[in-house]
Design a protein around this motif. Structure first.
Motif, PDB file in Angstrom:
ATOM      1  N   THR A 103      -7.287   7.072  33.380  1.00  0.00           N
ATOM      2  CA  THR A 103      -8.365   7.318  34.331  1.00  0.00           C
ATOM      3  C   THR A 103      -8.176   8.790  34.731  1.00  0.00           C
ATOM      4  O   THR A 103      -9.366   9.376  34.884  1.00  0.00           O
ATOM      5  CB  THR A 103      -8.070   6.304  35.367  1.00  0.00           C
ATOM      6  N   MET A 104      -7.052   9.187  35.012  1.00  0.00           N
ATOM      7  CA  MET A 104      -6.616  10.529  35.744  1.00  0.00           C
ATOM      8  C   MET A 104      -6.721  11.870  34.767  1.00  0.00           C
ATOM      9  O   MET A 104      -7.391  12.708  35.171  1.00  0.00           O
ATOM     10  CB  MET A 104      -5.477  10.471  36.534  1.00  0.00           C
ATOM     11  N   VAL A 105      -6.452  11.598  33.645  1.00  0.00           N
ATOM     12  CA  VAL A 105      -6.413  12.589  32.564  1.00  0.00           C
ATOM     13  C   VAL A 105      -6.776  12.376  31.297  1.00  0.00           C
ATOM     14  O   VAL A 105      -6.667  11.305  30.528  1.00  0.00           O
ATOM     15  CB  VAL A 105      -4.588  12.876  32.313  1.00  0.00           C
ATOM     16  N   SER A 106      -7.823  13.268  30.980  1.00  0.00           N
ATOM     17  CA  SER A 106      -8.472  13.418  29.688  1.00  0.00           C
ATOM     18  C   SER A 106      -7.709  14.181  28.643  1.00  0.00           C
ATOM     19  O   SER A 106      -7.000  14.933  29.046  1.00  0.00           O
ATOM     20  CB  SER A 106      -9.884  13.528  29.907  1.00  0.00           C
ATOM     21  N   ASN A 107      -8.494  14.200  27.402  1.00  0.00           N
ATOM     22  CA  ASN A 107      -7.835  14.854  26.453  1.00  0.00           C
ATOM     23  C   ASN A 107      -8.668  16.280  26.363  1.00  0.00           C
ATOM     24  O   ASN A 107      -8.543  17.168  25.020  1.00  0.00           O
ATOM     25  CB  ASN A 107      -8.246  14.084  24.942  1.00  0.00           C
ATOM     26  N   ALA A 108      -9.089  16.780  27.558  1.00  0.00           N
ATOM     27  CA  ALA A 108      -9.895  18.112  27.717  1.00  0.00           C
ATOM     28  C   ALA A 108      -9.162  19.274  27.488  1.00  0.00           C
ATOM     29  O   ALA A 108      -9.453  20.434  26.777  1.00  0.00           O
ATOM     30  CB  ALA A 108     -10.304  18.249  29.058  1.00  0.00           C
ATOM     31  N   GLY A 109      -7.596  19.161  27.662  1.00  0.00           N
ATOM     32  CA  GLY A 109      -6.750  20.214  27.160  1.00  0.00           C
ATOM     33  C   GLY A 109      -6.799  20.587  25.951  1.00  0.00           C
ATOM     34  O   GLY A 109      -6.604  21.630  25.427  1.00  0.00           O
ATOM     35  N   PHE A 110      -6.827  19.521  25.062  1.00  0.00           N
ATOM     36  CA  PHE A 110      -6.712  19.691  23.466  1.00  0.00           C
ATOM     37  C   PHE A 110      -7.992  19.821  23.077  1.00  0.00           C
ATOM     38  O   PHE A 110      -8.310  20.883  22.148  1.00  0.00           O
ATOM     39  CB  PHE A 110      -5.990  18.506  22.914  1.00  0.00           C
ATOM     40  N   LEU A 111      -8.985  18.711  23.199  1.00  0.00           N
ATOM     41  CA  LEU A 111     -10.304  18.781  22.557  1.00  0.00           C
ATOM     42  C   LEU A 111     -11.259  19.505  23.392  1.00  0.00           C
ATOM     43  O   LEU A 111     -12.265  19.989  22.651  1.00  0.00           O
ATOM     44  CB  LEU A 111     -10.547  17.145  22.500  1.00  0.00           C
ATOM     45  N   MET A 225     -11.421   0.581  29.245  1.00  0.00           N
ATOM     46  CA  MET A 225     -11.127   1.858  29.287  1.00  0.00           C
ATOM     47  C   MET A 225     -11.901   2.932  28.659  1.00  0.00           C
ATOM     48  O   MET A 225     -12.169   4.107  29.229  1.00  0.00           O
ATOM     49  CB  MET A 225      -9.390   2.161  29.011  1.00  0.00           C
ATOM     50  N   SER A 226     -12.294   2.759  27.756  1.00  0.00           N
ATOM     51  CA  SER A 226     -13.089   3.593  26.885  1.00  0.00           C
ATOM     52  C   SER A 226     -14.463   4.054  27.615  1.00  0.00           C
ATOM     53  O   SER A 226     -15.031   4.783  27.939  1.00  0.00           O
ATOM     54  CB  SER A 226     -13.238   3.403  25.583  1.00  0.00           C
ATOM     55  N   PHE A 227     -15.047   2.807  28.090  1.00  0.00           N
ATOM     56  CA  PHE A 227     -16.237   2.821  28.681  1.00  0.00           C
ATOM     57  C   PHE A 227     -16.231   3.695  29.915  1.00  0.00           C
ATOM     58  O   PHE A 227     -16.981   4.476  30.582  1.00  0.00           O
ATOM     59  CB  PHE A 227     -16.714   1.512  28.818  1.00  0.00           C
ATOM     60  N   LEU A 228     -14.953   3.396  30.843  1.00  0.00           N
ATOM     61  CA  LEU A 228     -14.710   4.009  32.127  1.00  0.00           C
ATOM     62  C   LEU A 228     -14.497   5.539  31.887  1.00  0.00           C
ATOM     63  O   LEU A 228     -15.042   6.257  32.638  1.00  0.00           O
ATOM     64  CB  LEU A 228     -13.383   3.445  32.538  1.00  0.00           C
ATOM     65  N   ARG A 229     -13.705   5.932  30.682  1.00  0.00           N
ATOM     66  CA  ARG A 229     -13.408   7.192  30.539  1.00  0.00           C
ATOM     67  C   ARG A 229     -14.789   8.018  30.107  1.00  0.00           C
ATOM     68  O   ARG A 229     -14.936   9.189  30.169  1.00  0.00           O
ATOM     69  CB  ARG A 229     -12.285   7.316  29.625  1.00  0.00           C
ATOM     70  N   LEU A 230     -15.641   7.456  28.836  1.00  0.00           N
ATOM     71  CA  LEU A 230     -16.727   8.331  28.197  1.00  0.00           C
ATOM     72  C   LEU A 230     -17.894   8.051  28.925  1.00  0.00           C
ATOM     73  O   LEU A 230     -18.620   8.895  28.588  1.00  0.00           O
ATOM     74  CB  LEU A 230     -16.444   7.604  27.037  1.00  0.00           C
ATOM     75  N   VAL A 231     -18.133   6.957  29.733  1.00  0.00           N
ATOM     76  CA  VAL A 231     -19.448   6.714  30.298  1.00  0.00           C
ATOM     77  C   VAL A 231     -19.337   6.726  31.788  1.00  0.00           C
ATOM     78  O   VAL A 231     -20.322   7.466  32.412  1.00  0.00           O
ATOM     79  CB  VAL A 231     -20.003   5.351  29.699  1.00  0.00           C
ATOM     80  N   ALA A 259     -16.145  14.200  30.091  1.00  0.00           N
ATOM     81  CA  ALA A 259     -16.415  13.137  29.245  1.00  0.00           C
ATOM     82  C   ALA A 259     -15.373  13.087  28.014  1.00  0.00           C
ATOM     83  O   ALA A 259     -15.763  12.550  27.090  1.00  0.00           O
ATOM     84  CB  ALA A 259     -17.919  13.360  28.673  1.00  0.00           C
ATOM     85  N   MET A 260     -14.465  14.030  28.146  1.00  0.00           N
ATOM     86  CA  MET A 260     -13.621  13.781  27.016  1.00  0.00           C
ATOM     87  C   MET A 260     -12.625  12.466  26.810  1.00  0.00           C
ATOM     88  O   MET A 260     -12.565  11.782  28.007  1.00  0.00           O
ATOM     89  CB  MET A 260     -12.511  14.975  27.171  1.00  0.00           C
ATOM     90  N   PRO A 261     -12.238  12.181  25.552  1.00  0.00           N
ATOM     91  CA  PRO A 261     -11.446  10.803  25.604  1.00  0.00           C
ATOM     92  C   PRO A 261     -10.081  11.120  26.372  1.00  0.00           C
ATOM     93  O   PRO A 261      -9.745  11.868  26.933  1.00  0.00           O
ATOM     94  CB  PRO A 261     -11.106  10.729  24.037  1.00  0.00           C
ATOM     95  N   VAL A 262      -9.236   9.863  26.327  1.00  0.00           N
ATOM     96  CA  VAL A 262      -8.245   9.585  26.710  1.00  0.00           C
ATOM     97  C   VAL A 262      -7.048  10.788  26.295  1.00  0.00           C
ATOM     98  O   VAL A 262      -7.166  10.868  24.880  1.00  0.00           O
ATOM     99  CB  VAL A 262      -7.682   8.266  26.583  1.00  0.00           C
TER     100      VAL A 262
END
Length: 306
Positions: A103-111, A225-231, A259-262
């Motif tokens: 919930t706190m950390v997305s893959n924004a650093g990579f993707l 979790m995908s719905f929470l993270r992406l939507v 909006a980046m994934p986990v």
């Protein structure tokens, strides 16, 4: 703003790079040891060079925007931290650690960086690099505390501030504010390593996906979790950004990054600190696959509204 035809071309390119990483993982070209090496190269070399290269071409007039987007990022991270404390209190501790971190950390650093650079150019990449400072600070502090109690807060903060990506941010800011002429061979070296970031990160994500049986990734927890993270989280941030007096580029970068994934580090930390690494891997895989659809959708939404 973003060229939508370019976005779809970029999505197709990234999909093929991820697919290549999956295939190379399946046939043994990218081994676990090779994946570890690629991870270290990406974090310690490719992403830092990409950030410095962006600042070398940055506009000085963006300083106010940079301060503004960092403040926005801090507020978002705090909100996600509070949300993670509320939602998963009744879960098994090993699962709860994974869900809170996701919930706190997305893959924004990579993707996020290659995606933002492809859609919004160098100006977008500068804002993305600044936005990710609080994200990385939370990763090394409260994020890590999801898996293991933090005993020495000073050591954790020191570790965060000495992270290669944070150091590269400081270097980039210095080079932008102090116009020191760098030797041509140095800038060419930085730019060359910078261009390796996108293929390296996509291969790495593909290699991670290649280790998972895709038939087992869909269940109630991973879908939630995908719905929470992406939507849900991007929708909440989008709604707030509509009412803030911010530049369209800043609003777009913020929504797309959130909006980046986990994050791939979810599974790495779960494996190291006895979390539910199987759940972490499945959440990463499902959210990453679904993000191939949701990221373009959010990009179109912000393009239309900002």
């Amino acid at each position: 703003m973003v060229d939508m035809s370019n976005l779809w071309n970029m999505q197709g390119m990234m999909f093929l790079m991820v697919l290549t990483g999956m295939i190379f993982s399946k046939i043994g070209v990218i081994t676990k040891e090779g994946r570890s090496c690629l991870t270290k190269l990406t974090i310690n070399l490719f992403i830092p060079c990409n950030m410095v290269a962006a600042f070398l071409n940055a506009d000085h007039s963006m300083l106010f925007q940079m301060a503004e987007i960092m403040l926005i990022s801090f507020v978002i991270q705090i909100a996600q931290y509070i949300l993670s404390k509320i939602l998963f209190r009744k879960m098994d501790p090993r699962e709860r650690a994974v869900m809170r971190y996701s919930t706190m950390v997305s893959n924004a650093g990579f993707l996020g960086n290659p995606m933002i650079q492809g859609m919004y150019g160098e100006s977008g990449l500068v804002l993305a690099s600044v936005f990710l400072v609080p994200v990385r600070l939370f990763y090394w502090t409260v994020g890590l505390a999801c898996y293991v109690p933090v005993k020495n807060k000073k050591d954790v903060v020191r570790q965060a501030l000495t992270h290669p990506c944070i150091i590269s941010l400081f270097i980039g800011l210095f080079l932008m504010l102090v116009p020191l002429p760098l030797p041509a061979f140095l800038t060419k070296t930085i730019n060359s390593f910078s261009t390796a970031m996108t293929p390296a990160t996509m291969l790495l994500i593909g290699a991670i996906l290649g280790d998972v049986d895709l038939k087992t990734i869909v269940n109630k927890t991973t879908l939630y979790m995908s719905f929470l993270r992406l939507v849900v989280i991007p929708a909440a941030v989008f709604a707030v950004m509509l009412f803030l007096p911010v530049e369209p580029l800043m609003a777009a970068v913020t929504v797309v990054l959130i909006a980046m994934p986990v994050a791939t580090t979810t599974a790495i930390l779960a494996e190291r600190y006895d979390g539910d690494s199987e759940l972490a891997t499945k959440v990463i895989v499902l959210s990453t696959i679904l993000s191939l659809i949701t990221i373009p959708v959010w990009s179109m939404i912000v393009e239309h509204c900002f």
